[in-house]
Design a protein around this motif. Sequence first.
Motif, PDB file in Angstrom:
ATOM      1  N   TYR A 275      -5.359   3.041   2.658  1.00 41.59           N
ATOM      2  CA  TYR A 275      -5.442   2.320   1.183  1.00 41.59           C
ATOM      3  C   TYR A 275      -7.326   2.444   1.233  1.00 41.59           C
ATOM      4  N   LEU A 285      -0.878   2.390   3.283  1.00 40.09           N
ATOM      5  CA  LEU A 285      -0.169   2.625   2.523  1.00 40.09           C
ATOM      6  C   LEU A 285       0.700   3.793   3.479  1.00 40.09           C
ATOM      7  N   ALA A 287       4.536   5.285   1.804  1.00 41.55           N
ATOM      8  CA  ALA A 287       5.678   5.189   0.273  1.00 41.55           C
ATOM      9  C   ALA A 287       6.787   5.785   1.295  1.00 41.55           C
ATOM     10  N   TYR A 293       6.588   1.006  -1.629  1.00 45.98           N
ATOM     11  CA  TYR A 293       4.819   1.013  -1.189  1.00 45.98           C
ATOM     12  C   TYR A 293       5.641  -0.207   0.407  1.00 45.98           C
ATOM     13  N   GLY A 309       7.368   1.153  -5.890  1.00 47.71           N
ATOM     14  CA  GLY A 309       6.737   2.270  -6.153  1.00 47.71           C
ATOM     15  C   GLY A 309       7.166   2.957  -7.840  1.00 47.71           C
TER      16      GLY A 309
END
Length: 431
Positions: A275, A285, A287, A293, A309
């Motif tokens: 990030y 970060l 996903a 997220y 997300g």
Amino acid sequence: LRVKNWYGTFDSGCVDSISFACNDKNSSESDEGLKAIPAESTLNAEPFVVTDFTISTDESIICHVPAKTNQVKKLLQEHDDAVKAIDTHPVSNYIAVGSYCGLLKIWDYIEKAEVNSRAFGLGNEITAISYDKVGEFLAVGFYDGTILILDSTTLETIHGGEFSHAKALITQLAFSHDSIFLAATDLDDTTTLIKRTNDSEHEWSYIGRNKAHYKSIVNIIFGIALDSNVPRLLTLGMDRNLVEYDILNSTEDNLIVMSTDKIEQSATPVSCAWYPPINKEHFLLVANSEYKYKLLNATTKRCRKTLLGPTHGSHIQKIVNLAYPEDKHYIAFITEDKIGMTTLALDGNPHNTTALLAHCDGASNIVACPHSRFLFTVGGKVCRMWEVNPDVLHATAALGGSGLEPFYQLLEGVKRVPWLRRWKNTSTTRK
């Protein structure tokens, strides 16, 4: 019908089409010219007069054939199998593209011109490529687990730059920020580490391998330790484990695992990236498969925030950071068939994300150029180049409303709920 002549020395695959040069009716062959013309394959053996021609084959090759000499000259060769591996040069306007047909090409994406190429041949399917951080080396991974380190200019294998320790398809390659370490993952869920040395005979040496995951590895990334210049190596797997390796203390045939953290309970992580330094806290970060997220503390690996997300038909496949000036931060991503962008900092606002259809037959990879002006995606046999325009993303976010309005719209039937206005007024009064 009679066969007058044939050409059987192409060695470029099955011929798909043929095109002859335009014949000038006013031109006439001299006696010397007639002697150079091949004879027909008939009893009379008369001169076989035909113009030069080009052919295209099922291996995506175009050749020129002079009628008099019958010496085939290759004009163009393109990818005739799936393209999975792409990466951009960290300094120049170059992009490297590799495919399952064993062809590696370097393109200047500004001039739209080919810079260099190397054909490894059939049976040498290219599955992953990566430039080092200064653009000196280009690492290439193959279907059989072989890793080659090439000179990025000549595309020749450097001395001692071939490693065959993995026995399964190489899925990802990554260099550390100082270009000293090279890490690779394969389909055996194993991580391989290679280190640059000062040895003149072997510029790169094998460190070790470790099977720290029991399911597929979805991401391998290098980072930098806080308050130092020491590289960090992490892998993220579908087993929901985030693994960090002690690369400085690892010795030959002994890649040491420093920590293993379970970061999910029900969802499956699908991609991760560092990030940008928007906050004082350093984040990773992640996903996941549930369209979420997660921001993990880079030191403790603990979840600090979970946000909505992109919800564009399928979950995210891969995330890349876009390097813009310090006051602007974005990430780009691909889903199963789309390419998209999200404005940072993440807050769960769906209007801060936009996406477009990229590949109908599925997107498999995405990379960004160093200045983030362009994005590149691959899917099937196609590589596409996209120009980034953040102003459109900001306009979309502005149309979605300000404050809490975008989040109210996430509630089903919000415009028909009579108590919402009263709840807003009550909340305002209490404040």
